[in-house]
Write an enzyme that holds these catalytic residues in place. Structure first.
Site, PDB file in Angstrom:
ATOM      1  N   ALA A  61       0.809  -1.223   0.000  1.00 51.75           N
ATOM      2  CA  ALA A  61       0.000   0.000   0.000  1.00 51.75           C
ATOM      3  C   ALA A  61       0.838   1.268   0.000  1.00 51.75           C
ATOM      4  O   ALA A  61       0.399   2.306  -0.516  1.00 51.75           O
ATOM      5  CB  ALA A  61      -0.941  -0.020   1.203  1.00 51.75           C
TER       6      ALA A  61
ATOM      7  N   GLN B  60       0.472  -6.502  -3.407  1.00 50.47           N
ATOM      8  CA  GLN B  60      -0.592  -6.734  -2.452  1.00 50.47           C
ATOM      9  C   GLN B  60      -1.734  -5.744  -2.693  1.00 50.47           C
ATOM     10  O   GLN B  60      -2.780  -5.836  -2.063  1.00 50.47           O
ATOM     11  CB  GLN B  60      -0.051  -6.562  -1.021  1.00 50.47           C
ATOM     12  CG  GLN B  60       1.036  -7.552  -0.647  1.00 50.47           C
ATOM     13  CD  GLN B  60       1.756  -7.155   0.624  1.00 50.47           C
ATOM     14  OE1 GLN B  60       1.357  -7.523   1.722  1.00 50.47           O
ATOM     15  NE2 GLN B  60       2.800  -6.348   0.486  1.00 50.47           N
TER      16      GLN B  60
ATOM     17  N   ASP C 288      -5.630  -1.926  -6.307  1.00 48.02           N
ATOM     18  CA  ASP C 288      -6.053  -0.720  -7.045  1.00 48.02           C
ATOM     19  C   ASP C 288      -5.808  -0.805  -8.559  1.00 48.02           C
ATOM     20  O   ASP C 288      -6.287   0.050  -9.306  1.00 48.02           O
ATOM     21  CB  ASP C 288      -5.345   0.520  -6.473  1.00 48.02           C
ATOM     22  CG  ASP C 288      -3.828   0.392  -6.440  1.00 48.02           C
ATOM     23  OD1 ASP C 288      -3.203   0.976  -5.524  1.00 48.02           O
ATOM     24  OD2 ASP C 288      -3.256  -0.296  -7.319  1.00 48.02           O
TER      25      ASP C 288
ATOM     26  N   HIS D  72      -3.378 -10.123  -3.529  1.00 44.57           N
ATOM     27  CA  HIS D  72      -4.555  -9.949  -2.664  1.00 44.57           C
ATOM     28  C   HIS D  72      -5.786  -9.606  -3.486  1.00 44.57           C
ATOM     29  O   HIS D  72      -6.742  -8.998  -2.991  1.00 44.57           O
ATOM     30  CB  HIS D  72      -4.274  -8.875  -1.602  1.00 44.57           C
ATOM     31  CG  HIS D  72      -3.277  -9.322  -0.584  1.00 44.57           C
ATOM     32  ND1 HIS D  72      -2.672  -8.456   0.296  1.00 44.57           N
ATOM     33  CD2 HIS D  72      -2.758 -10.530  -0.307  1.00 44.57           C
ATOM     34  CE1 HIS D  72      -1.820  -9.129   1.066  1.00 44.57           C
ATOM     35  NE2 HIS D  72      -1.855 -10.376   0.720  1.00 44.57           N
TER      36      HIS D  72
ATOM     37  N   CYS E  76     -20.194 -13.123  -6.970  1.00 47.75           N
ATOM     38  CA  CYS E  76     -21.122 -13.545  -5.922  1.00 47.75           C
ATOM     39  C   CYS E  76     -20.351 -14.389  -4.916  1.00 47.75           C
ATOM     40  O   CYS E  76     -19.584 -15.277  -5.309  1.00 47.75           O
ATOM     41  CB  CYS E  76     -22.263 -14.373  -6.515  1.00 47.75           C
ATOM     42  SG  CYS E  76     -23.283 -15.172  -5.257  1.00 47.75           S
TER      43      CYS E  76
ATOM     44  N   SER F 191       4.658  -3.051   4.943  1.00 47.96           N
ATOM     45  CA  SER F 191       5.138  -3.295   6.317  1.00 47.96           C
ATOM     46  C   SER F 191       5.576  -4.746   6.472  1.00 47.96           C
ATOM     47  O   SER F 191       6.155  -5.109   7.492  1.00 47.96           O
ATOM     48  CB  SER F 191       4.004  -3.003   7.304  1.00 47.96           C
ATOM     49  OG  SER F 191       2.897  -3.867   7.028  1.00 47.96           O
TER      50      SER F 191
END
Ligand code: APR
Length: 238
Positions: free
Chosen positions: A26, A103, A106, A121, A129, A189
């Site tokens: 991130a 990870q 976006d 991820h 669904c 991290s």
């Protein structure tokens, strides 16, 4: 070693490497305006992840789950990849790097030109669904519709806590990192398993570029700084 020498070291390793993998988190997208998770301004300092990013939350607290991911999906439209993302796209085109394992959900690496991207991820940009796995549209999810096949709950194709990672993305990243000459870890991290274990899987050089430096994986080089700024410094002399 001062930062100038660290940048030079990384450039030398990039030039001599025959297979380079970049692993991002991130922190790679915060300079685009997207919050990370565990920094002071991160999501998990505002919201308990158990209440929004687990299967339990999806199944038993759908309203909160839906609000959280709807907000992230809609706010994503405001943001765009930054120069650091585009530099990684150029490096792939120039053969400087083989693959980006991320990870992040976006899709910014792909928007910035990377073709070989392993989304470890998942992605927030497509919907399915939760019961029958049939695909659905973003607007069906945002409009809080149910699955038109089984009336099940709709959800983004992100990996929720407790769920397994996409098999192909994981195995391909693991195999590439094992054989890599150079692994560059940017903006994470490294607190989330199993991705946190990937850097130690390589025989090659390990480099960490992060705002907060924690030596989880016994890196060969750790550069404290912002992703976009460091990538620009490296790219200027590469
Ligand atoms: N440049 C470099 N590093 C940065 C920047 C930046 N501009 N901004 C933030 N960072 C660093 C932070 O200091 C922090 O160490 O990036 C790291 C982001 O760590 P996390 O917030 O824990 O995010 P990440 O490692 O990607 O989280 C892993 O946890 O919550 C789950 O599924 C979610 O994929 C996510 C996973």
């Amino acid at each position: 070693m001062n930062q100038q020498d660290q940048i030079l070291q990384l450039v030398n390793w990039l030039k001599s490497s025959t297979s380079t993998i970049v692993l991002t988190g991130a922190g790679m997208s915060t300079e685009s305006g997207i919050p990370d998770f565990r920094s002071q301004s991160g999501w998990w300092n505002k919201i308990d992840p158990r209440t929004v990013a687990t299967v339990e939350a999806l199944e038993n607290h759908y309203a909160l789950f839906h609000d959280f991911y709807s907000y992230r999906i809609q706010s994503l439209e405001k943001y765009t990849p930054h120069e650091g993302h585009y530099i990684l796209g150029q490096w792939e085109n120039k053969g400087v790097l083989d693959c980006v394992a991320t990870q992040n959900v976006d899709g910014f690496h792909q928007l910035a030109g990377n073709r070989k991207v392993n989304e470890l991820h998942g992605t927030i940009k497509t919907i399915r669904c939760h019961s029958c796995n049939q695909p659905a549209t973003l607007s069906e999810f945002l409009n809080k519709e149910v699955c038109k096949h089984c009336s099940g709950k709709l959800r983004p194709n992100v990996v929720l806590f407790g769920e397994t990672l996409p098999e192909h993305s994981w195995m391909d990243s693991l195999n590439r990192i094992r054989r890599a000459d150079l692994v560059i870890v940017i903006g994470t991290s490294l607190e989330i398993y199993p991705v946190s274990q990937l850097p130690v899987m390589t025989e090659g050089k390990k480099v960490y570029v992060n705002l907060d430096i924690h030596d989880h994986a016994r890196f060969d080089l750790m550069i404290k700084g912002k992703a976009k700024e460091i990538l620009k410094l490296v790219n200027n002399i590469l």
